[in-house]
Design a protein around this motif. Structure first.
Motif, PDB file in Angstrom:
ATOM      1  N   ALA A 233       0.836  -1.206   0.000  1.00 26.04           N
ATOM      2  CA  ALA A 233       0.000   0.000   0.000  1.00 26.04           C
ATOM      3  C   ALA A 233       0.871   1.256   0.000  1.00 26.04           C
ATOM      4  O   ALA A 233       0.505   2.280  -0.569  1.00 26.04           O
ATOM      5  CB  ALA A 233      -0.920  -0.004   1.216  1.00 26.04           C
ATOM      6  N   PHE A 234       2.042   1.160   0.625  1.00 27.44           N
ATOM      7  CA  PHE A 234       2.925   2.330   0.677  1.00 27.44           C
ATOM      8  C   PHE A 234       3.582   2.597  -0.680  1.00 27.44           C
ATOM      9  O   PHE A 234       3.712   3.738  -1.108  1.00 27.44           O
ATOM     10  CB  PHE A 234       3.993   2.125   1.755  1.00 27.44           C
ATOM     11  CG  PHE A 234       4.852   3.333   1.960  1.00 27.44           C
ATOM     12  CD1 PHE A 234       4.381   4.410   2.689  1.00 27.44           C
ATOM     13  CD2 PHE A 234       6.132   3.407   1.413  1.00 27.44           C
ATOM     14  CE1 PHE A 234       5.158   5.541   2.882  1.00 27.44           C
ATOM     15  CE2 PHE A 234       6.919   4.532   1.596  1.00 27.44           C
ATOM     16  CZ  PHE A 234       6.422   5.605   2.332  1.00 27.44           C
TER      17      PHE A 234
ATOM     18  N   ARG B  51       1.413   3.467  -5.907  1.00 23.52           N
ATOM     19  CA  ARG B  51       0.858   4.819  -5.832  1.00 23.52           C
ATOM     20  C   ARG B  51      -0.413   5.011  -6.669  1.00 23.52           C
ATOM     21  O   ARG B  51      -0.978   6.087  -6.692  1.00 23.52           O
ATOM     22  CB  ARG B  51       1.917   5.847  -6.243  1.00 23.52           C
ATOM     23  CG  ARG B  51       3.073   5.954  -5.249  1.00 23.52           C
ATOM     24  CD  ARG B  51       2.617   6.687  -3.991  1.00 23.52           C
ATOM     25  NE  ARG B  51       3.429   6.341  -2.829  1.00 23.52           N
ATOM     26  CZ  ARG B  51       4.257   7.175  -2.211  1.00 23.52           C
ATOM     27  NH1 ARG B  51       4.406   8.388  -2.644  1.00 23.52           N
ATOM     28  NH2 ARG B  51       4.911   6.786  -1.142  1.00 23.52           N
TER      29      ARG B  51
ATOM     30  N   GLN C 169      -4.104   4.889  -7.069  1.00 22.24           N
ATOM     31  CA  GLN C 169      -5.087   4.915  -5.968  1.00 22.24           C
ATOM     32  C   GLN C 169      -6.052   3.734  -5.959  1.00 22.24           C
ATOM     33  O   GLN C 169      -6.319   3.162  -4.912  1.00 22.24           O
ATOM     34  CB  GLN C 169      -5.876   6.217  -6.009  1.00 22.24           C
ATOM     35  CG  GLN C 169      -5.054   7.407  -5.557  1.00 22.24           C
ATOM     36  CD  GLN C 169      -5.908   8.601  -5.166  1.00 22.24           C
ATOM     37  OE1 GLN C 169      -7.075   8.495  -4.877  1.00 22.24           O
ATOM     38  NE2 GLN C 169      -5.288   9.767  -5.175  1.00 22.24           N
TER      39      GLN C 169
ATOM     40  N   ASN D 172      -4.402   0.706  -4.765  1.00 20.67           N
ATOM     41  CA  ASN D 172      -4.097   0.903  -3.354  1.00 20.67           C
ATOM     42  C   ASN D 172      -5.312   0.613  -2.476  1.00 20.67           C
ATOM     43  O   ASN D 172      -5.213  -0.095  -1.467  1.00 20.67           O
ATOM     44  CB  ASN D 172      -3.632   2.358  -3.168  1.00 20.67           C
ATOM     45  CG  ASN D 172      -2.722   2.499  -1.996  1.00 20.67           C
ATOM     46  OD1 ASN D 172      -3.100   2.154  -0.900  1.00 20.67           O
ATOM     47  ND2 ASN D 172      -1.513   2.978  -2.237  1.00 20.67           N
TER      48      ASN D 172
ATOM     49  N   ASP E 177      -1.940  10.937  -4.596  1.00 22.37           N
ATOM     50  CA  ASP E 177      -1.573   9.512  -4.512  1.00 22.37           C
ATOM     51  C   ASP E 177      -0.739   9.245  -3.258  1.00 22.37           C
ATOM     52  O   ASP E 177      -0.899   8.228  -2.593  1.00 22.37           O
ATOM     53  CB  ASP E 177      -0.747   9.109  -5.745  1.00 22.37           C
ATOM     54  CG  ASP E 177      -1.597   9.164  -6.998  1.00 22.37           C
ATOM     55  OD1 ASP E 177      -2.837   9.244  -6.871  1.00 22.37           O
ATOM     56  OD2 ASP E 177      -1.019   9.144  -8.112  1.00 22.37           O
ATOM     57  N   ARG E 178       0.146  10.191  -2.945  1.00 19.57           N
ATOM     58  CA  ARG E 178       1.044  10.023  -1.798  1.00 19.57           C
ATOM     59  C   ARG E 178       0.243   9.963  -0.496  1.00 19.57           C
ATOM     60  O   ARG E 178       0.465   9.086   0.349  1.00 19.57           O
ATOM     61  CB  ARG E 178       2.041  11.185  -1.763  1.00 19.57           C
ATOM     62  CG  ARG E 178       3.093  11.085  -0.707  1.00 19.57           C
ATOM     63  CD  ARG E 178       4.149  12.172  -0.876  1.00 19.57           C
ATOM     64  NE  ARG E 178       5.059  12.160   0.258  1.00 19.57           N
ATOM     65  CZ  ARG E 178       4.872  12.893   1.349  1.00 19.57           C
ATOM     66  NH1 ARG E 178       3.815  13.677   1.445  1.00 19.57           N
ATOM     67  NH2 ARG E 178       5.734  12.844   2.340  1.00 19.57           N
TER      68      ARG E 178
ATOM     69  N   SER F 224      -1.610   6.640  -0.260  1.00 23.67           N
ATOM     70  CA  SER F 224      -0.785   5.461   0.016  1.00 23.67           C
ATOM     71  C   SER F 224      -0.248   5.474   1.448  1.00 23.67           C
ATOM     72  O   SER F 224      -0.210   4.426   2.105  1.00 23.67           O
ATOM     73  CB  SER F 224       0.349   5.310  -0.997  1.00 23.67           C
ATOM     74  OG  SER F 224       1.051   6.485  -1.085  1.00 23.67           O
TER      75      SER F 224
ATOM     76  N   ASN G 222      -3.300   4.540   3.680  1.00 29.58           N
ATOM     77  CA  ASN G 222      -3.699   3.127   3.596  1.00 29.58           C
ATOM     78  C   ASN G 222      -2.661   2.200   4.226  1.00 29.58           C
ATOM     79  O   ASN G 222      -3.008   1.221   4.887  1.00 29.58           O
ATOM     80  CB  ASN G 222      -3.945   2.733   2.143  1.00 29.58           C
ATOM     81  CG  ASN G 222      -5.303   3.241   1.665  1.00 29.58           C
ATOM     82  OD1 ASN G 222      -6.151   3.601   2.470  1.00 29.58           O
ATOM     83  ND2 ASN G 222      -5.505   3.288   0.361  1.00 29.58           N
ATOM     84  N   SER G 223      -1.396   2.530   3.981  1.00 27.86           N
ATOM     85  CA  SER G 223      -0.325   1.705   4.539  1.00 27.86           C
ATOM     86  C   SER G 223      -0.407   1.686   6.080  1.00 27.86           C
ATOM     87  O   SER G 223      -0.325   0.623   6.713  1.00 27.86           O
ATOM     88  CB  SER G 223       1.013   2.275   4.077  1.00 27.86           C
ATOM     89  OG  SER G 223       2.048   1.677   4.752  1.00 27.86           O
TER      90      SER G 223
END
Lengths: 213, 334
Positions: free
Chosen positions: B16-17, B20, B22, B25, B90-91, B94, B97-98
């Protein structure tokens, strides 16, 4: 020898109460880390390599080197060397704090001695309770966020001494998890402290008052 | 299975990290929550079985784990909608989520631990992962909320750890304490009642920050307010669970001793003060999320009151927890 370490440790609490210089605070927290390493080594009853590595990582490397290093960087980057408010006021406050520190240590000593428990290490127990109380007190009387973080570390050091005083025997995995958690929480706090320095004018709690009801 | 779940967690969090895109992810997180439900089912089949010496899925832990798994699944779906609506980068998605995956895993760990020290470590894990989730918007207010949250949580949880250590003092003179729930419960009767009281007070104060009750409730309200709505919902439900479970484990361990009546009084005082404080703030507050946060605090106070009423109250507390979580989640997300 361990008594000497405990006395010096208690001495650092007095110095923390008096100091107005952030650099001194950081130095003292480093010294406490080194003292805890000494105490832990003295209290190591059997030579267990994993245990030794854990102690080395927690006290000497983490408390004695990494955290003071990080705090130095942050105070330098955010140009914080001396605590705000005028010096005379702080000195008066410092004098009161010294008296309070003496009282806290004295009462902790009396309290610890009254525990009728052969297993309890009284000298460590006294130092542990004193450090915990003084840490909370430093948080309440100071507005500077770096001092808050240092006070939190003083409480952590008190907890470390408490674990030695009561002869806690947590499983190794749990000890490692606890060490990792403490390490991560201090790291996370320093990261956010740095962000506060970038976002706000001062790293004082007065700046953090937007969220209230 | 525990080890496998830990490995899946780390892989899913890492993916997830680094991924990128979405939609992929979000897919990873939803897939992880489905794995979490399957893990929950596996643990249900192995109820009361000790795993790795420190993990034991008991009935209460499994009910809470089921709540985490199901609410975690819906929260992941809602966060997808939230991120699309807010046009998150996106960052941001991610990172969120991570850490969200790690947050759910830490909560699962709290529910399955059979060792007070390990449970403490997982609770501290929820603070660290929760901090990143609160700092989602990366603005001044989020920074203020996250600093207060991490700092107060860390200090409180340190006090709770002192409470766990005081158990050692209480247990001096008995057999060696290994901090497992069952052995503490078995030894509690022989322990020093004064030190048990001190231990319980420290633990209640320390974990009150997680349950969002008096005395350490303030930072919890700010955290729920400043985090994205789906996360605020989780903080109001499953994180409250974690705090409650931590307090309840100690309460259950000490309940066979002479301090049970005293513990009931302490829980009643804490519960009543939480209800009074939340009611007072509810009159003043206009912000919808903060109203919900204070409402959660009020419910948490009621849950503590129910526990203080004795065995019939436990069922009431459990039902209250389950219903409150579903409704609160729905309100927060709406």
């Amino acid at each position: 020898m361990s008594s000497l370490f405990v006395i010096i440790f208690l001495g650092t609490l007095f110095y923390l109460a008096l100091s107005v210089n952030v650099k001194n605070y950081i130095n003292l927290i480093g010294i406490q880390g080194l003292l805890l390493f000494g105490i832990a080594i003295f209290e190591l009853h059997e030579l267990n390599v994993v245990h030794l590595i854990l102690i080395l990582a927690e006290t000497l490397i983490f408390k004695g080197i990494i955290v003071p290093g990080l705090l130095y960087r942050i105070s330098k980057r955010n140009k914080i060397s001396v605590l705000k408010n005028n010096k005379t006021h702080r000195k008066a406050k410092g004098f009161n704090m010294v008296i309070i520190t003496a009282l806290v240590i004295g009462l902790s000593f009396v309290f610890s001695h009254n525990q009728q428990d052969a297993h309890l290490e009284i000298q460590y127990f006294t130092a542990a309770i004193s450090a915990m109380i003084m840490g909370i007190l430093f948080i309440t009387v100071n507005k500077n966020i770096i001092i808050h973080l240092i006070s939190f570390l003083v409480i952590e050091n008190g907890i470390f001494l408490m674990a030695i005083a009561v002869g806690s025997n947590m499983p190794m995995l749990v000890n490692a998890a606890i060490l990792l958690d403490i390490f991560s929480s201090v790291l996370v706090l320093t990261v956010f402290l740095n962000r506060i320095g970038q976002f706000f004018q001062d790293v004082e709690t007065d700046q953090l008052t937007e969220l209230k009801d | 299975m525990i080890v496998l779940f830990a490995i899946v967690t780390l892989i899913a969090s890492g993916l997830a990290f680094f991924v990128r895109k979405q939609e992929i992810n979000h897919g990873i997180v939803i897939l992880f929550t489905l794995c979490s439900i399957a893990f929950n089912f596996y643990e249900y089949l192995h109820i009361d079985e000790v795993q790795l010496n420190m993990i034991k899925p008991d009935a209460l832990g499994l009910i809470f784990l089921a709540i985490i798994s199901v609410l975690g699944f819906f929260t992941a779906i809602h966060y997808r909608t939230y991120a699309n609506k807010k046009k998150e980068t996106d960052r941001t998605v991610s990172i969120h989520n991570s850490v969200y995956i790690l947050f759910l895993a830490a909560l699962a760990g709290v529910n399955l631990s059979n060792n007070f020290g390990l449970m403490w470590a997982f609770i501290e894990g929820t603070t660290l992962t929760g901090a990143v989730l609160i700092y989602h918007d990366r603005d001044k207010l989020a920074l203020e909320a996250v600093w207060k949250y991490v700092f107060v949580c860390s200090v409180s949880i340190t006090l709770a750890f002192a409470g766990i250590l005081f158990l050692s003092v209480a247990a001096q003179g008995t057999n060696s304490v290994d901090f497992q729930f069952d052995s503490i419960r078995a030894l509690a009767e022989q322990m020093n009642p004064t030190w048990l009281k001190v231990s319980f007070l420290f633990i209640l104060t320390g974990f009150s920050v997680k349950m969002g009750v008096f005395p350490m409730f303030n930072v919890d309200i700010d955290a729920k307010d400043m985090s994205p709505s789906p996360i605020g919902a989780l903080f109001s439900s499953v994180l409250l669970n974690a705090g409650f479970l931590a307090i309840f484990r100690f309460y259950a361990a000490f309940s066979g001793t002479s301090i049970q009546g005293w513990m009931h009084n302490v829980l009643i005082i804490t519960g009543v003060l939480s209800i009074l404080f939340s009611a007072a703030y509810l009159i003043r507050v206009k912000n919808y999320k903060r109203i919900l946060a204070y409402s959660s605090m009020e419910h948490a106070g009621l849950i503590l009151l129910a526990v203080a009423m004795g065995k019939a109250g436990y069922v009431a507390a459990l039902l209250h927890i389950i219903f409150h979580h579903w409704l609160n989640q729905a309100f927060f997300i709406k």
